[in-house]
Design an enzyme around this catalytic site. Structure first.
Site, mmCIF file in Angstrom:
data_model
loop_
_atom_site.group_PDB
_atom_site.id
_atom_site.type_symbol
_atom_site.label_atom_id
_atom_site.label_comp_id
_atom_site.label_asym_id
_atom_site.label_seq_id
_atom_site.Cartn_x
_atom_site.Cartn_y
_atom_site.Cartn_z
ATOM 1 N N ASP A 9 45.435 34.045 36.979
ATOM 2 C CA ASP A 9 44.517 34.808 37.796
ATOM 3 C C ASP A 9 43.676 33.373 38.089
ATOM 4 O O ASP A 9 43.887 32.303 37.565
ATOM 5 C CB ASP A 9 43.507 35.619 36.818
ATOM 6 C CG ASP A 9 42.230 35.940 37.342
ATOM 7 O OD1 ASP A 9 42.332 36.046 38.775
ATOM 8 O OD2 ASP A 9 40.984 35.866 36.826
ATOM 9 N N ASP A 11 39.659 32.958 39.595
ATOM 10 C CA ASP A 11 38.472 32.971 39.236
ATOM 11 C C ASP A 11 38.127 32.999 37.592
ATOM 12 O O ASP A 11 38.761 33.874 37.310
ATOM 13 C CB ASP A 11 37.629 33.850 39.834
ATOM 14 C CG ASP A 11 37.366 33.752 41.333
ATOM 15 O OD1 ASP A 11 37.157 32.655 41.620
ATOM 16 O OD2 ASP A 11 37.750 34.773 42.102
ATOM 17 N N ASP A 205 40.884 36.168 32.591
ATOM 18 C CA ASP A 205 39.740 36.146 31.998
ATOM 19 C C ASP A 205 39.043 37.671 31.804
ATOM 20 O O ASP A 205 38.099 37.460 31.034
ATOM 21 C CB ASP A 205 38.805 35.223 32.583
ATOM 22 C CG ASP A 205 38.554 35.661 34.067
ATOM 23 O OD1 ASP A 205 39.289 36.148 34.625
ATOM 24 O OD2 ASP A 205 37.066 35.700 34.117
#
Length: 261
Positions: A9, A11, A205
């Protein structure tokens, strides 16, 4: 089983806002040097793949365009495969090129046959009204993602889900979600690159997107603590990653250790 592919991922994993997460460049370079195939997969649909490749490059991460996946690309790909003749009203910031490159004609009227909704930080009531009226007339409802928020340098901001929810509530329609935790984007990577899910690691995250998608698809997953979720949430929740680490810096060790078992 050895981990041969790592899907990051972006961000909250590679960067927050316009600042790189410490150690991101070094971790990616280490993985590539040791022979791992690295991909980048973001739920962010407000920009094109070229934008994200350029952003990664600004942090010293040289990612070929074919290894960078964003949900605007995914939505355009979905339309080209399933409704190639449909016109699209794209309620996002700077992504129409992904659609035109896929052969989809973009329009600015309520006669659109599909409404594609993502993060538009320049949203106006007039834009929302066009999308609403198109959906009421029967347009397909496609959401690049429905993330409630996303991480930036000084905290969090409302995500695409805030816009998607307003249209879902006002029209009574449920969107087709392109992004995580739905499998479409991962399936694109598998199809276009022949990735073996059993030999792949998803690094994210967010438990409810990155980690849940991996769980659904039978992939191993690692939660980094530089974004949305905490270690306590990972340990107490129903969505449990295989690994919980402080940051991306710890990922190369996970991959190396997988080869020693």
């Amino acid at each position: 089983m050895d981990i041969k592919t790592v899907i990051f991922d972006m961000d909250g994993v590679i960067y927050r806002g316009e600042k790189a997460i410490p150690g991101a460049k070094e971790a990616v370079l280490s993985l590539e040097k040791e022979g791992a195939e690295v991909f980048f997969l973001t739920n962010n649909g407000s920009r094109t793949r070229r934008h994200f490749a350029k952003k990664l490059s600004s942090f010293g991460i040289k990612a070929p365009l074919k290894k960078v996946y964003c949900t605007s690309y995914g939505a355009a790909k979905y339309m080209s495969e399933n409704m190639p003749d449909a016109t699209a009203y794209v309620l996002e910031e700077d992504t129409e090129k992904e659609f035109t490159d896929a052969g989809i004609r973009c329009v600015k009227t309520e006669d659109a046959k599909a409404v594609v909704v993502g993060l538009d930080r320049n949203l106006t009531y007039a834009k929302l009204s066009i999308a609403f009226r198109a959906l009421v007339k029967g347009a397909h409802f496609i959401a690049t993602n429905d993330d409630p928020s996303y991480p930036v340098e000084d905290g969090f901001l409302p995500g695409a889900g805030a816009i998607v929810a307003s249209l879902a509530y006002s029209t009574g329609k449920r969107p087709l979600i392109i992004g995580k935790p739905e499998p479409y984007m991962l399936d694109l990577i598998v199809k276009e690159h022949g990735v073996n899910k059993e030999e792949a690691l998803m690094v994210g995250d967010q438990l409810s997107t990155d980690i849940l998608m991996a769980k659904k698809e039978g992939m191993r997953s690692a939660l980094v603590l530089t974004g949305v979720n905490t270690r306590q949430e990972a340990m107490r929740g129903r969505i449990r990653p295989d690994f919980v680490v402080d940051s991306i810096r710890d990922i190369p060790k996970i991959v190396r250790d997988s080869t020693r078992r």
